[in-house]
Design an enzyme around this catalytic site. Sequence first.
Site: not given
Length: 214
Positions: A82-84
């Site tokens: 997951i890119k945050i």
Amino acid sequence: MKFFIDTANVDEIKKAWEVGVIDGVTTNPSLLAKEGKEPVSLLKEICQIVDGPVSAEAVSLKYEDMLKESIELSKIHSNIVIKIPMTEDGLKTVRKLSQEGIKTNVTLVFSPTQALLAAKAGATYVSPFVGRLDDISHFGMELVRDIQIIFENYGFDTEVIVASIRNPLHVLEAARIGADIATIPYSVIKQLIKHPLTDIGIERFLKDWEKLKK
């Protein structure tokens, strides 16, 4: 050193994967939108091609929404990371996801202290954007060096993904520094493969071989 390909284009991913030089994929909302396909289906297709991490970005900005979206994205495939974005709510989300065993990639990192905070929050990866710093007359690779030193000082397991790579020199500099990963557009991967002297050498060998056959 690991190479990720920075694209959501299935054809580019297939070609790079078949060459055997990439270890994962990074995408973002812009890259996914560019392909004009339903994002979840596209991410599933990418995960079927590449046996490695595939970064998919949460677009929500508020903690509760970001967390919910991230959990849904993580269900797409076990390889999804997951890119945050590097924000306060982003760090809170990273912390929670880390506690749940969900891998994260903190993106849009432009300072060593941002990377330090991301690592403290439990990020699996941090992505310093070297090309965008170069664009405003800052030496992007200095950021990567600083992050590497800080992570080594304190024994963080967080890996550094050198992002916003624009040319082969960025890849060379990242390798010299000892960065864990470089995420590279397909166009730059092709530039890395080719060299004019290689082409000249092949042409000369073929000409000499043809003379021998005569």
